[in-house]
Design a protein around this motif. Structure first.
Motif, mmCIF file in Angstrom:
data_model
loop_
_atom_site.group_PDB
_atom_site.id
_atom_site.type_symbol
_atom_site.label_atom_id
_atom_site.label_comp_id
_atom_site.label_asym_id
_atom_site.label_seq_id
_atom_site.Cartn_x
_atom_site.Cartn_y
_atom_site.Cartn_z
ATOM 1 N N VAL A 77 0.816 -1.225 0.000
ATOM 2 C CA VAL A 77 0.000 0.000 0.000
ATOM 3 C C VAL A 77 0.845 1.267 0.000
ATOM 4 O O VAL A 77 0.313 2.371 0.060
ATOM 5 C CB VAL A 77 -0.988 0.025 1.186
ATOM 6 C CG1 VAL A 77 -1.972 -1.127 1.100
ATOM 7 C CG2 VAL A 77 -0.261 0.020 2.507
ATOM 8 N N GLY A 78 2.163 1.103 -0.047
ATOM 9 C CA GLY A 78 3.039 2.267 -0.162
ATOM 10 C C GLY A 78 3.612 2.780 1.136
ATOM 11 O O GLY A 78 4.196 3.856 1.157
ATOM 12 N N LEU A 79 3.450 2.053 2.215
ATOM 13 C CA LEU A 79 4.047 2.446 3.496
ATOM 14 C C LEU A 79 5.344 1.685 3.647
ATOM 15 O O LEU A 79 5.367 0.515 4.019
ATOM 16 C CB LEU A 79 3.081 2.117 4.639
ATOM 17 C CG LEU A 79 3.533 2.482 6.044
ATOM 18 C CD1 LEU A 79 3.696 3.997 6.151
ATOM 19 C CD2 LEU A 79 2.557 1.998 7.056
ATOM 20 N N TYR A 80 6.450 2.325 3.298
ATOM 21 C CA TYR A 80 7.724 1.641 3.253
ATOM 22 C C TYR A 80 8.385 1.657 4.620
ATOM 23 O O TYR A 80 8.730 2.708 5.145
ATOM 24 C CB TYR A 80 8.626 2.276 2.197
ATOM 25 C CG TYR A 80 8.010 2.146 0.830
ATOM 26 C CD1 TYR A 80 7.979 0.921 0.195
ATOM 27 C CD2 TYR A 80 7.421 3.232 0.204
ATOM 28 C CE1 TYR A 80 7.389 0.756 -1.037
ATOM 29 C CE2 TYR A 80 6.821 3.097 -1.038
ATOM 30 C CZ TYR A 80 6.816 1.867 -1.651
ATOM 31 O OH TYR A 80 6.214 1.716 -2.863
ATOM 32 N N VAL A 81 8.524 0.470 5.190
ATOM 33 C CA VAL A 81 9.096 0.328 6.530
ATOM 34 C C VAL A 81 10.480 -0.272 6.469
ATOM 35 O O VAL A 81 10.861 -0.898 5.546
ATOM 36 C CB VAL A 81 8.205 -0.549 7.428
ATOM 37 C CG1 VAL A 81 6.920 0.172 7.737
ATOM 38 C CG2 VAL A 81 7.932 -1.881 6.797
#
Length: 81
Positions: A77-81
């Motif tokens: 979803v584009g939440l780069y951790v």
């Protein structure tokens, strides 16, 4: 030359990070690992066995798969951790 300028030089001449997996694989990996993790969790929750070996054989894969599944879900979803 100070240590700070050496670090800056090393930082600025470095190559950018590239992901080992393509971004198009993240949703597929998220769905498959979360599904497998939920399967092991449900299998543990439904079973009537009281064996420590059976418990560990279900909880460890469940925890690992759900952990990786959440990471891949965040990446998809584009939440780069």
């Amino acid at each position: 030359m100070s240590a700070t300028s050496e670090l800056y030089t090393a930082w600025s001449t470095g190559t950018p990070f590239t992901a080992p997996l393509p971004e198009s694989a993240h949703p597929v990996l998220a769905i498959s690992t979360l599904t497998a993790g939920l399967y092991f969790a449900a299998r543990y929750g439904i079973s009537q066995k009281q064996s420590i070996a059976f418990d560990l054989a279900n909880t460890i894969p469940s925890a690992v798969l759900l952990g990786f599944g959440i990471v891949f879900l965040f990446l998809s979803v584009g939440l780069y951790v």
